[in-house]
Design a protein around this motif. Sequence first.
Motif, short mmCIF file in Angstrom:
data_model
loop_
_atom_site.label_atom_id
_atom_site.label_comp_id
_atom_site.label_asym_id
_atom_site.label_seq_id
_atom_site.Cartn_x
_atom_site.Cartn_y
_atom_site.Cartn_z
N ALA A 17 8.02 -75.44 47.17
CA ALA A 17 9.41 -75.03 47.34
C ALA A 17 9.83 -75.16 48.81
N GLN A 18 8.93 -74.75 49.70
CA GLN A 18 9.20 -74.82 51.14
C GLN A 18 9.41 -76.28 51.58
N ALA A 19 8.55 -77.18 51.11
CA ALA A 19 8.65 -78.60 51.48
C ALA A 19 9.97 -79.21 50.99
N GLN A 20 10.37 -78.83 49.77
CA GLN A 20 11.63 -79.34 49.22
C GLN A 20 12.81 -78.87 50.06
N LEU A 21 12.79 -77.61 50.46
CA LEU A 21 13.86 -77.06 51.31
C LEU A 21 13.90 -77.76 52.67
N ALA A 22 12.72 -77.93 53.28
CA ALA A 22 12.65 -78.56 54.61
C ALA A 22 13.20 -79.98 54.57
N GLU A 23 12.85 -80.70 53.49
CA GLU A 23 13.29 -82.10 53.37
C GLU A 23 14.79 -82.20 53.09
N LYS A 24 15.24 -81.46 52.10
CA LYS A 24 16.64 -81.58 51.67
C LYS A 24 17.63 -81.04 52.70
N ASP A 26 16.77 -80.70 55.96
CA ASP A 26 16.37 -81.24 57.26
C ASP A 26 16.19 -80.12 58.29
N ILE A 27 15.33 -79.17 57.94
CA ILE A 27 15.06 -78.02 58.82
C ILE A 27 13.55 -77.89 59.03
N PRO A 28 13.11 -77.19 60.10
CA PRO A 28 11.67 -76.98 60.32
C PRO A 28 11.05 -76.15 59.19
N ALA A 29 9.74 -76.27 59.05
CA ALA A 29 9.02 -75.54 58.00
C ALA A 29 9.22 -74.04 58.11
N ILE A 30 9.31 -73.51 59.34
CA ILE A 30 9.44 -72.07 59.53
C ILE A 30 10.78 -71.57 58.99
N GLU A 31 11.84 -72.38 59.15
CA GLU A 31 13.16 -71.98 58.62
C GLU A 31 13.18 -72.07 57.10
N ALA A 32 12.48 -73.09 56.57
CA ALA A 32 12.38 -73.22 55.12
C ALA A 32 11.61 -72.04 54.53
N LEU A 33 10.60 -71.56 55.27
CA LEU A 33 9.82 -70.42 54.79
C LEU A 33 10.69 -69.17 54.71
N ILE A 34 11.57 -68.97 55.68
CA ILE A 34 12.47 -67.81 55.65
C ILE A 34 13.32 -67.84 54.37
N ILE A 35 13.80 -69.01 53.99
CA ILE A 35 14.61 -69.13 52.77
C ILE A 35 13.75 -68.83 51.54
N VAL A 36 12.48 -69.28 51.55
CA VAL A 36 11.56 -68.98 50.45
C VAL A 36 11.36 -67.46 50.31
N LEU A 37 11.14 -66.79 51.44
CA LEU A 37 10.94 -65.33 51.41
C LEU A 37 12.19 -64.63 50.88
N GLU A 38 13.35 -65.10 51.30
CA GLU A 38 14.60 -64.51 50.80
C GLU A 38 14.75 -64.72 49.29
N ALA A 39 14.38 -65.93 48.83
CA ALA A 39 14.47 -66.22 47.39
C ALA A 39 13.52 -65.33 46.60
N LEU A 40 12.31 -65.13 47.13
CA LEU A 40 11.35 -64.25 46.45
C LEU A 40 11.84 -62.81 46.43
N ASN A 41 12.62 -62.45 47.46
CA ASN A 41 13.22 -61.11 47.52
C ASN A 41 14.55 -61.04 46.78
N ARG A 42 14.88 -62.13 46.05
CA ARG A 42 16.12 -62.23 45.27
C ARG A 42 17.36 -62.08 46.14
N GLN A 43 17.29 -62.69 47.32
CA GLN A 43 18.45 -62.71 48.21
C GLN A 43 18.97 -64.14 48.30
N ASN A 44 20.28 -64.30 48.32
CA ASN A 44 20.88 -65.62 48.43
C ASN A 44 21.06 -66.00 49.90
N ASP A 45 20.70 -67.22 50.21
CA ASP A 45 20.86 -67.74 51.56
C ASP A 45 21.96 -68.80 51.54
#
Length: 338
Positions: A17-24, A26-45
């Motif tokens: 999921a993180q890789a897909q976010l980073a690619e689509k 065009d953000i660093p892996a660390i920023e994609a991870l933040i979005i993954v954590l938010e999604a797991l916490n059921r928060q919309n980014d």
Amino acid sequence: MPMYEAIEKAIKKMQAAQAQLAEKLDIPAIEALIIVLEALNRQNDDAFNELDQADRKFIRQTLKESDFNTLTPEQKRQVLQLVLVATMQEDKLQGNYQVTPDAIGMWVTFFVEAFLNPQQTSQVLDITVGSGNLLATVNLALQQRGDTTTYYGVENDDTLITIASGVAALLGLDWQLDHQDALADTPDLSDKMDVVVADLPVGYYPKELDAGYQTVVEDGLTHVHHLLIEKVMETLRPGGLGLLIVPAHLFESEQAPQLLKYFQNDGIYFQGFIQFSDKLFLDKQASKALLLVQKPGADAVQAEPVMLAKAPDVGQKEENLNFVNQMQTWLSDNYLSH
């Protein structure tokens, strides 16, 4: 499913999921991870909502398949730690971003558990909380023991404190986090903490500081970890204990005399210095040790002898058992355990 398989599955799905976010996006892996954590916490980014429907569906489905929410809190912490480590490597982030390894976190936790009385309410601070792995390790261990503890974290990096907040939420932990420079404008926690833990950043502090820090050198910049050690002592209650991960060559640097002078002036109890195995560090020059310092007052006494030791390698089972027994005796003899 065996524990390691469940952990491995969760990691792979989160990374997909993180890789897909980073690619689509065009953000660093660390920023994609933040979005993954938010999604797991059921928060919309907002960034997540920019994706097309197919990508959003893929990410939601992939995270659902991770079965992250079925894991125990400790398993979740391990998953988050390993994904964080991989992310730091992928983005080639600087050393102060690195996650505190479990081989070090377990020793910090050992001393915290020995020192704190489970029958009493305690306050624990991580003054450089980073991504939160060290504080989570300590928190989960004390929670399992049944301690009633309030947890505080201070961090000046907005990316790291965002991750720490996400980690705490996913683990169901209640932390009071402050996004501040611990040296310049930390909230007033003076004389309140029973224990302060920290994996101290290494380097020079780049800013001018208000008068009052005894560890400041007259010429040039001061080591940031020296200043933070002094700040830690301010936040501890009388008799409180600091458990600080510091450079193994702490007392060999050109600024070491200034730090030792501060210890002497304020009557700080230098209780122990435990070096970790060089095998934990890619560069021997970056090796670390655990500094045990105690604020005078209450029932604190200067340890006799000061504990100067080297922790065995993780795989040395018998040596580790002997080391634990040695530490327990020393802690008891010096009123550092309950």
